[in-house]
Design a protein around this motif. Structure first.
Motif, PDB file in Angstrom:
ATOM      1  N   PRO A  70      39.628 -17.218  -2.239  1.00 38.60           N
ATOM      2  CA  PRO A  70      40.723 -16.286  -1.953  1.00 38.60           C
ATOM      3  C   PRO A  70      42.078 -16.966  -1.797  1.00 38.60           C
ATOM      4  O   PRO A  70      43.115 -16.382  -2.116  1.00 38.60           O
ATOM      5  CB  PRO A  70      40.299 -15.604  -0.651  1.00 38.60           C
ATOM      6  CG  PRO A  70      39.177 -16.399  -0.100  1.00 38.60           C
ATOM      7  CD  PRO A  70      38.576 -17.177  -1.211  1.00 38.60           C
ATOM      8  N   VAL A  71      42.057 -18.211  -1.336  1.00 41.15           N
ATOM      9  CA  VAL A  71      43.312 -18.930  -1.187  1.00 41.15           C
ATOM     10  C   VAL A  71      43.890 -19.240  -2.574  1.00 41.15           C
ATOM     11  O   VAL A  71      45.078 -19.091  -2.828  1.00 41.15           O
ATOM     12  CB  VAL A  71      43.083 -20.243  -0.396  1.00 41.15           C
ATOM     13  CG1 VAL A  71      44.342 -21.079  -0.352  1.00 41.15           C
ATOM     14  CG2 VAL A  71      42.608 -19.936   1.009  1.00 41.15           C
ATOM     15  N   PHE A  96      45.185 -18.363   8.814  1.00 41.38           N
ATOM     16  CA  PHE A  96      44.160 -19.400   8.696  1.00 41.38           C
ATOM     17  C   PHE A  96      44.839 -20.645   8.134  1.00 41.38           C
ATOM     18  O   PHE A  96      45.770 -20.537   7.319  1.00 41.38           O
ATOM     19  CB  PHE A  96      43.069 -18.990   7.696  1.00 41.38           C
ATOM     20  CG  PHE A  96      42.251 -17.797   8.109  1.00 41.38           C
ATOM     21  CD1 PHE A  96      41.756 -17.673   9.397  1.00 41.38           C
ATOM     22  CD2 PHE A  96      41.949 -16.799   7.194  1.00 41.38           C
ATOM     23  CE1 PHE A  96      40.987 -16.577   9.767  1.00 41.38           C
ATOM     24  CE2 PHE A  96      41.176 -15.704   7.548  1.00 41.38           C
ATOM     25  CZ  PHE A  96      40.697 -15.594   8.837  1.00 41.38           C
ATOM     26  N   ASP A  98      43.865 -22.662   5.903  1.00 44.20           N
ATOM     27  CA  ASP A  98      43.707 -22.787   4.442  1.00 44.20           C
ATOM     28  C   ASP A  98      44.916 -22.266   3.673  1.00 44.20           C
ATOM     29  O   ASP A  98      45.210 -22.729   2.574  1.00 44.20           O
ATOM     30  CB  ASP A  98      42.519 -21.975   3.909  1.00 44.20           C
ATOM     31  CG  ASP A  98      41.254 -22.153   4.688  1.00 44.20           C
ATOM     32  OD1 ASP A  98      41.343 -22.232   5.925  1.00 44.20           O
ATOM     33  OD2 ASP A  98      40.185 -22.193   4.076  1.00 44.20           O
ATOM     34  N   MET A 121      48.746 -21.592  13.106  1.00 48.28           N
ATOM     35  CA  MET A 121      47.408 -21.605  12.527  1.00 48.28           C
ATOM     36  C   MET A 121      46.436 -21.081  13.569  1.00 48.28           C
ATOM     37  O   MET A 121      46.438 -21.534  14.717  1.00 48.28           O
ATOM     38  CB  MET A 121      47.019 -23.030  12.181  1.00 48.28           C
ATOM     39  CG  MET A 121      47.492 -23.463  10.829  1.00 48.28           C
ATOM     40  SD  MET A 121      46.562 -24.925  10.347  1.00 48.28           S
ATOM     41  CE  MET A 121      47.741 -26.175  10.731  1.00 48.28           C
TER      42      MET A 121
ATOM     43  N   MET B   1      36.935 -20.992   5.885  1.00 46.01           N
ATOM     44  CA  MET B   1      37.042 -19.545   6.110  1.00 46.01           C
ATOM     45  C   MET B   1      35.759 -18.824   5.676  1.00 46.01           C
ATOM     46  O   MET B   1      35.267 -17.946   6.370  1.00 46.01           O
ATOM     47  CB  MET B   1      38.240 -19.020   5.331  1.00 46.01           C
ATOM     48  CG  MET B   1      38.367 -17.525   5.327  1.00 46.01           C
ATOM     49  SD  MET B   1      39.897 -17.012   4.569  1.00 46.01           S
ATOM     50  CE  MET B   1      39.830 -17.826   2.979  1.00 46.01           C
ATOM     51  N   CYS B   2      35.244 -19.214   4.505  1.00 45.76           N
ATOM     52  CA  CYS B   2      34.071 -18.503   3.980  1.00 45.76           C
ATOM     53  C   CYS B   2      32.777 -19.234   4.321  1.00 45.76           C
ATOM     54  O   CYS B   2      31.691 -18.771   4.010  1.00 45.76           O
ATOM     55  CB  CYS B   2      34.170 -18.357   2.474  1.00 45.76           C
ATOM     56  SG  CYS B   2      35.750 -17.704   1.961  1.00 45.76           S
ATOM     57  N   ASN B  86      38.739 -26.578  14.051  1.00 49.39           N
ATOM     58  CA  ASN B  86      39.309 -25.271  13.745  1.00 49.39           C
ATOM     59  C   ASN B  86      39.012 -24.258  14.860  1.00 49.39           C
ATOM     60  O   ASN B  86      39.881 -23.512  15.297  1.00 49.39           O
ATOM     61  CB  ASN B  86      38.670 -24.798  12.442  1.00 49.39           C
ATOM     62  CG  ASN B  86      39.663 -24.151  11.520  1.00 49.39           C
ATOM     63  OD1 ASN B  86      40.778 -23.854  11.927  1.00 49.39           O
ATOM     64  ND2 ASN B  86      39.249 -23.931  10.299  1.00 49.39           N
ATOM     65  N   ARG B  89      41.088 -24.545  17.994  1.00 49.01           N
ATOM     66  CA  ARG B  89      42.529 -24.480  17.821  1.00 49.01           C
ATOM     67  C   ARG B  89      43.246 -23.524  18.785  1.00 49.01           C
ATOM     68  O   ARG B  89      44.282 -23.882  19.327  1.00 49.01           O
ATOM     69  CB  ARG B  89      42.864 -24.137  16.370  1.00 49.01           C
ATOM     70  CG  ARG B  89      44.338 -24.069  16.107  1.00 49.01           C
ATOM     71  CD  ARG B  89      44.636 -24.008  14.643  1.00 49.01           C
ATOM     72  NE  ARG B  89      44.475 -25.282  13.999  1.00 49.01           N
ATOM     73  CZ  ARG B  89      43.844 -25.465  12.860  1.00 49.01           C
ATOM     74  NH1 ARG B  89      43.285 -24.454  12.257  1.00 49.01           N
ATOM     75  NH2 ARG B  89      43.769 -26.652  12.324  1.00 49.01           N
ATOM     76  N   VAL B  93      47.025 -23.448  20.999  1.00 49.66           N
ATOM     77  CA  VAL B  93      48.083 -22.446  20.916  1.00 49.66           C
ATOM     78  C   VAL B  93      48.471 -22.018  22.327  1.00 49.66           C
ATOM     79  O   VAL B  93      49.638 -21.965  22.687  1.00 49.66           O
ATOM     80  CB  VAL B  93      47.642 -21.225  20.082  1.00 49.66           C
ATOM     81  CG1 VAL B  93      48.687 -20.128  20.164  1.00 49.66           C
ATOM     82  CG2 VAL B  93      47.384 -21.628  18.642  1.00 49.66           C
TER      83      VAL B  93
END
Lengths: 381, 101
Positions: A70-71, A96, A98, A121, B1-2, B86, B89, B93
């Motif tokens: 998708p990116v 995200f 990515d 992010m 992500m996936c 990730n 993270r 923040v």
């Protein structure tokens, strides 16, 4: 390079490779060309390169790396729109990691951040919602990207925002759906594919049924596959078995995660929040009918496109790029005119060089440049 | 992500919003479990279940043996570390905000 050597299941892989070779040997097929199998999903592309799966396979099988990153397929115009939203002083733009480096026509989100935009992010859209909760005076926009795997997560986040009455949160929706794009690839006149490895995690959400047309109307087999090297090898063997037996079915190798019927809770959330767009633009493939979703009117106040009247930029892909031909398996990444020269992972021109799930970036990173040059030289000599 | 990463649900933190804490290879974080709670799996029964986590959402129930195997492969190739960083993270923040950055 960190693969193959560290791959401890090599013995099990060898058994599968032997079975694949035996099947190939007895199959009746056109031996003047390799069997072309497309892995639709970028996650598979990543695994295939990471574990060196292509190198294990007999030469008569060619893996074509499909559009499922998708990116990579995010068009420049949508990045430009995202940057335009991020440049508004009241906005915290959450994304995200990515998506940070994807080039727009002016700049990437990473460059926008360096120029002073508040781009953050996050790991999850729920983290973006938490930002909205903690910053009531700011507008938090989440960059929604991905196929059906991540679509439920942003839908559920919108529903949560509604429940809590959070008004300073919206989604810049770039979610896409894979099935119309597989259809577009199947309709393309230069198609030569013999079968598909189906996307395991998209299927975990949507189930097997949406792919039935591939077998029924286009007479191509598909095996929904897991992401580990043994999953991929077993799925290739299952595909070959279908071809050998003259069957075209949608089979599922990844039943341990992806149920035949998909995930009904996730699908309900998606159907409540999203509806199909008439068309959506894909980098490298152009505009494809019904291939994206947008937020329904009922949730319009969570739609960043409405909230900020985005410019809706349409920017053509660079002319020198041949991403579309690579995606359809017509050429290999290293046969593209700009591969490794004008187009590299540091300065990507085309979609497929953008993320490590893109075919060109994977070739580039995992030694494909060398292999490509060798093969090019061999064909000249 | 996936990619998706296996985690074990260790507590239910908010039964109304279906928020739970998972443990992924020693790292804990809150996730949403809406997609794996149904009549056959009421929320209070989910503690101890292994799930595949995508961007902070449990998307599928998996068995413990498969979870361990997936984690081993991800660790072997260095993908696990990236995903764990990730997942942690959002803490950064929050920290940045508390420092007024």
């Amino acid at each position: 390079m960190r693969y193959v050597d560290e791959f401890r299941d090599r013995a099990k892989a060898d058994v599968l490779i032997k079975a694949i070779e035996q099947l190939l040997a007895r199959m009746k097929r056109d031996e003047t060309r390799p069997l072309q199998i497309m892995e639709v999903c970028g996650g598979h592309t990543h695994s295939i390169f990471r574990y060196g799966v292509e190198g294990m396979l007999p030469k008569s099988i060619e893996l074509v790396h499909g559009p499922g990153c998708p990116v990579c397929v995010l068009p420049m115009g949508r990045v430009d729109d995202g940057v335009a939203i991020a440049e508004r002083p009241e906005v915290i733009f959450a994304t995200f990691g990515d998506a940070m480096r994807v080039p727009g026509s002016r700049k990437s989100l990473l460059q926008a951040k360096a120029d002073g935009c508040d781009v953050r992010m996050v790991y999850s859209p729920m983290d973006a919602l938490a930002l909205a909760r903690r910053n009531p005076e700011r507008e938090v926009v989440f960059f929604g990207i991905g196929f059906e795997t991540t679509m439920p997560s942003t839908a559920l986040t919108v529903l949560q925002a509604e429940r809590e009455g959070i008004e300073n949160f919206s989604i810049f929706c770039n979610h896409i759906t894979i099935v119309p794009t597989i259809k577009a690839i199947l309709d393309s006149p230069d198609l030569r594919l013999d079968g598909f490895l189906g996307p395991g995690h998209v299927s975990m959400v949507i189930g097997d049924a949406p792919y039935e047309f591939i077998a029924r109307y286009y007479k191509r087999p598909m095996v929904i596959a897991g992401f580990e090297p043994l999953d991929i090898l077993q799925s290739i063997w299952m595909l070959l078995k279908q071809i050998d037996e003259g069957r075209c079915e949608i089979e599922n190798q990844y039943t341990r995660v992806a149920a035949r019927e998909g995930n009904s809770i996730a699908l309900q959330a998606v159907a409540r929040v999203y509806e199909l767009r008439e068309f959506f633009e894909w980098r490298g493939l152009g505009s494809i009918d019904h291939s994206g979703v947008k937020i329904r009117d009922a949730y319009g106040r969570f739609d960043a496109e409405r909230k900020f009247a985005v410019p809706n930029a349409r920017i053509a892909d660079p002319k020198s790029c041949q991403c579309g031909e690579v995606l359809k398996g017509v050429i290999k990444p290293w046969q593209c005119k700009v591969f490794g020269r004008a187009c590299t992972p540091e300065t990507p021109l085309g979609a497929l060089m953008v993320s490590s799930e893109g075919a060109c970036a994977a070739y580039y990173q995992y030694g494909g440049v060398k292999r490509g040059r060798d093969e090019a030289e061999a064909s000249v000599a | 992500m996936c990619l998706g990463i296996p985690g074990c649900i260790v507590s239910i933190d908010n039964a109304d919003d279906l928020v739970a804490t998972v443990d992924v290879s020693g790292v804990r974080r809150q996730i949403n479990i809406s997609c794996v709670v149904d009549e056959a799996h009421p929320v209070e029964s989910c503690v101890g279940d292994w799930v595949l986590v995508h961007v902070g959402f449990a998307m599928s129930r998996i068995n413990e043996v498969e979870a361990a195997e997936t984690l081993r492969l991800l660790r072997e190739l260095g993908d696990l570390q990236a995903e764990l960083e990730n997942m942690q993270r959002p803490t950064d923040v929050v920290a940045a905000e508390e420092q007024g950055l």
